[in-house]
Design a protein around this motif. Structure first.
Motif, PDB file in Angstrom:
ATOM      1  N   LEU A 113       0.841  -1.188   0.000  1.00 49.96           N
ATOM      2  CA  LEU A 113       0.000   0.000   0.000  1.00 49.96           C
ATOM      3  C   LEU A 113       0.880   1.243   0.000  1.00 49.96           C
ATOM      4  O   LEU A 113       2.008   1.218   0.495  1.00 49.96           O
ATOM      5  CB  LEU A 113      -0.900   0.035   1.241  1.00 49.96           C
ATOM      6  CG  LEU A 113      -1.951  -1.063   1.394  1.00 49.96           C
ATOM      7  CD1 LEU A 113      -2.588  -0.977   2.781  1.00 49.96           C
ATOM      8  CD2 LEU A 113      -3.018  -0.959   0.316  1.00 49.96           C
ATOM      9  N   THR A 114       0.355   2.337  -0.537  1.00 51.65           N
ATOM     10  CA  THR A 114       1.051   3.613  -0.438  1.00 51.65           C
ATOM     11  C   THR A 114       0.868   4.164   0.974  1.00 51.65           C
ATOM     12  O   THR A 114       0.117   3.616   1.785  1.00 51.65           O
ATOM     13  CB  THR A 114       0.494   4.631  -1.446  1.00 51.65           C
ATOM     14  OG1 THR A 114      -0.849   4.989  -1.046  1.00 51.65           O
ATOM     15  CG2 THR A 114       0.459   4.043  -2.854  1.00 51.65           C
ATOM     16  N   LYS A 115       1.511   5.282   1.273  1.00 53.31           N
ATOM     17  CA  LYS A 115       1.366   5.886   2.602  1.00 53.31           C
ATOM     18  C   LYS A 115      -0.048   6.384   2.846  1.00 53.31           C
ATOM     19  O   LYS A 115      -0.448   6.639   3.983  1.00 53.31           O
ATOM     20  CB  LYS A 115       2.367   7.027   2.780  1.00 53.31           C
ATOM     21  CG  LYS A 115       2.183   8.197   1.830  1.00 53.31           C
ATOM     22  CD  LYS A 115       3.237   9.260   2.086  1.00 53.31           C
ATOM     23  CE  LYS A 115       3.080  10.450   1.146  1.00 53.31           C
ATOM     24  NZ  LYS A 115       4.110  11.489   1.408  1.00 53.31           N
ATOM     25  N   HIS A 116      -0.838   6.504   1.750  1.00 57.43           N
ATOM     26  CA  HIS A 116      -2.242   6.897   1.878  1.00 57.43           C
ATOM     27  C   HIS A 116      -3.170   5.685   1.890  1.00 57.43           C
ATOM     28  O   HIS A 116      -4.383   5.820   1.732  1.00 57.43           O
ATOM     29  CB  HIS A 116      -2.628   7.833   0.719  1.00 57.43           C
ATOM     30  CG  HIS A 116      -1.796   9.080   0.667  1.00 57.43           C
ATOM     31  ND1 HIS A 116      -1.795  10.013   1.655  1.00 57.43           N
ATOM     32  CD2 HIS A 116      -0.908   9.522  -0.275  1.00 57.43           C
ATOM     33  CE1 HIS A 116      -0.964  11.006   1.343  1.00 57.43           C
ATOM     34  NE2 HIS A 116      -0.413  10.721   0.189  1.00 57.43           N
ATOM     35  N   ARG A 117      -2.593   4.482   2.058  1.00 54.99           N
ATOM     36  CA  ARG A 117      -3.322   3.223   2.132  1.00 54.99           C
ATOM     37  C   ARG A 117      -4.125   2.959   0.860  1.00 54.99           C
ATOM     38  O   ARG A 117      -5.275   2.510   0.894  1.00 54.99           O
ATOM     39  CB  ARG A 117      -4.231   3.178   3.376  1.00 54.99           C
ATOM     40  CG  ARG A 117      -3.482   3.392   4.672  1.00 54.99           C
ATOM     41  CD  ARG A 117      -4.267   2.975   5.881  1.00 54.99           C
ATOM     42  NE  ARG A 117      -4.306   1.523   6.016  1.00 54.99           N
ATOM     43  CZ  ARG A 117      -3.296   0.766   6.472  1.00 54.99           C
ATOM     44  NH1 ARG A 117      -2.151   1.320   6.807  1.00 54.99           N
ATOM     45  NH2 ARG A 117      -3.431  -0.537   6.569  1.00 54.99           N
ATOM     46  N   GLU A 118      -3.490   3.239  -0.269  1.00 55.17           N
ATOM     47  CA  GLU A 118      -4.049   2.909  -1.573  1.00 55.17           C
ATOM     48  C   GLU A 118      -3.145   1.884  -2.250  1.00 55.17           C
ATOM     49  O   GLU A 118      -1.954   1.792  -1.945  1.00 55.17           O
ATOM     50  CB  GLU A 118      -4.179   4.159  -2.436  1.00 55.17           C
ATOM     51  CG  GLU A 118      -5.190   5.167  -1.900  1.00 55.17           C
ATOM     52  CD  GLU A 118      -5.330   6.379  -2.806  1.00 55.17           C
ATOM     53  OE1 GLU A 118      -4.435   6.586  -3.652  1.00 55.17           O
ATOM     54  OE2 GLU A 118      -6.322   7.104  -2.666  1.00 55.17           O
ATOM     55  N   PRO A 119      -3.685   1.075  -3.180  1.00 54.05           N
ATOM     56  CA  PRO A 119      -2.880   0.043  -3.829  1.00 54.05           C
ATOM     57  C   PRO A 119      -1.643   0.609  -4.525  1.00 54.05           C
ATOM     58  O   PRO A 119      -1.717   1.627  -5.211  1.00 54.05           O
ATOM     59  CB  PRO A 119      -3.856  -0.561  -4.849  1.00 54.05           C
ATOM     60  CG  PRO A 119      -5.205  -0.317  -4.275  1.00 54.05           C
ATOM     61  CD  PRO A 119      -5.102   1.019  -3.601  1.00 54.05           C
TER      62      PRO A 119
END
Length: 455
Positions: A113-119
């Motif tokens: 995940l990215t730091k923004h909790r996106e794939p």
């Protein structure tokens, strides 16, 4: 024209008959991209099944280590790796041009995940772009990395078809989710059924034929998107149920009820109940990450995955709750604040009896303890030195503290984050001033008393 059949699937094109024959004869070479906790066990399974395997990885040091026959994964014995190399059934390389030589390309790269909790599909996309110029007619490409439903069709296929080759006609594209459980003594790669979905009937039939030669059973499904959804469903099921027992732990704790005793009694019911156990948070590459792949994709369809997101919030909050319990226990039993305390975290791997620290809640616990002014060290018999991770790079290089009586006694509190079997919990509890146990390890060892606090 369709004429032949394979493993009960619909009839397949005559053009695939030669490939099926080569798979049966083991005259078929498999390439695996990503030589980690999924790629290495899969490679060795394929070798044991009689196939020749080429492993690909961008980490030159890892490739060199593998080619020396040195296993870096505890539950993968060096002997198994050395045997595959000796028999010349397996070799590793950083040269992706050698993809042209293999018949099937299996992708097992991270999907974080990215730091923004996106794939974060950067590893998948870069791997697809590396394959594209080497893609040839007849190639089978299978993605095993966990991802949102539609990735194989919407992300992988356009990259490959930009070469002018067409999926289902010139090459075959499929998805088959990995189902590894590192350190599980009862199930390995070959004994776990494999879900397989393909981009069309021919792709499904070819991928199914390959995996049928590797594992005890295959489970063909109607599309790659369905196979992608299967993997997410498996891990969301676990994440939601773990969140439930974590919340029950908090509620019952306020009532003076031991949640572990409750679960052990409840699981005696022979139907309608499946035991899950609380902990200090979620770890591993799958359960803390995969549910967010679906919640992200659901937004495209104007759907809010409220239940899944709530489970994620509960599990993500657990390390904070545990540190609060450490602070509370120090205050009540020693009359001291957390900001001046020395805490030893026992167990840094994300689960017992393995060396895998991916997404381990113990790393977050150390950071939270130090943010509140405590001094935090760790002991783990399987992790002598902390590796660099995406989220906790500041902890890299720290080394495990020996678990001697004098060392244990020098800490104000011992926090059990992972319940490795190799730890002597009786000796630990006797030497410690205070034990905060997130895994019920002390009770399992028959230990109790005022200085043991469950969290």
């Amino acid at each position: 024209m369709r004429s032949s059949t394979t493993d009960g699937l619909e009839t397949v094109s005559q053009e695939l008959a030669a490939q099926f024959a080569r798979i049966t004869a083991r005259d078929y070479q498999i390439g695996i991209i990503g030589l980690g906790y999924v790629g290495i066990p899969l490679a060795l399974t394929a070798c044991k099944s009689g196939f020749k395997v080429v492993g690909f990885d961008i980490d030159a040091k890892r490739v060199a280590q593998i080619n020396r026959g040195e296993s870096f994964i505890k539950h993968i014995p060096t002997e198994a790796l050395a045997e595959a190399l000796k028999e010349e059934r397996f070799r590793a390389t950083t040269d992706f041009d050698q993809l042209r030589e293999v018949d099937a390309i299996i992708i097992a790269v991270p999907t974080p995940l990215t730091k923004h909790r996106e794939p974060d599909l950067s590893y998948v996309e870069s791997t697809a772009h590396a394959i594209a110029p080497r893609l040839r007619k007849g190639h089978l490409v299978v993605l095993e990395s966990t991802t949102w439903p539609g990735t194989t069709d919407e992300v992988m296929r356009p990259i490959f078809e930009a070469t002018g080759l067409k999926s289902g006609t010139d090459f075959y594209l499929a998805f088959s989710p990995e189902r590894e459980d590192p350190g599980n003594p009862d199930f390995g790669t070959s004994t776990i059924p494999k879900v397989v979905g393909g981009d069309g009937t021919d792709a499904l039939a070819l991928a199914n034929a390959v995996y049928s030669a590797l594992v005890v059973k295959t489970v063909p499904v109607s599309s790659s998107a369905t196979a992608e959804a299967v993997k997410l469903t498996e891990n969301i099921f676990r994440a939601v149920n773990i969140a439930l027992v974590n919340e029950l732990k908090v509620i019952y704790g306020k009532m003076g009820i031991d949640v572990w005793e409750v679960i052990d009694a409840a699981k005696t019911k022979p139907f309608g109940f499946m035991p899950f156990y609380p902990g200090p948070g979620l770890g591993g590459h799958c359960i803390p990450i995969d549910p967010f792949y679906l919640t992200w994709k659901a937004r495209e369809f104007d759907v809010t995955a409220r239940f899944i997101e709530l489970a994620g919030q509960i599990n993500t909050a657990m390390p904070h709750w545990v540190v609060d319990r450490v602070a509370e226990a120090l205050d009540r039993r020693q009359g001291r604040g957390l900001s001046s305390a020395r805490v030893l975290v026992v167990g840094i791997a994300y689960k017992k009896n393995i060396e895998d620290t991916r997404e381990s809640p113990a790393l977050k616990l150390i950071e939270l303890l130090e943010e509140r002014g405590a001094t935090a060290d760790y002991h783990d018999p399987y992790v002598p030195e902390l590796p660099r991770t995406r989220k906790h790079g500041n902890l890299a290089g720290r080394t495990s503290v020996p678990l001697t009586t004098d060392n244990i006694a020098s800490y104000d509190a011992v926090l059990i984050a992972t319940d490795h079997d190799a730890v002597d919990y009786r000796a630990l509890a006797e030497a410690a001033r205070l034990v905060v146990d997130t895994r019920n390890a002390c009770a399992k060892a028959g230990l109790g008393g005022d200085k043991i606090v469950k969290a």
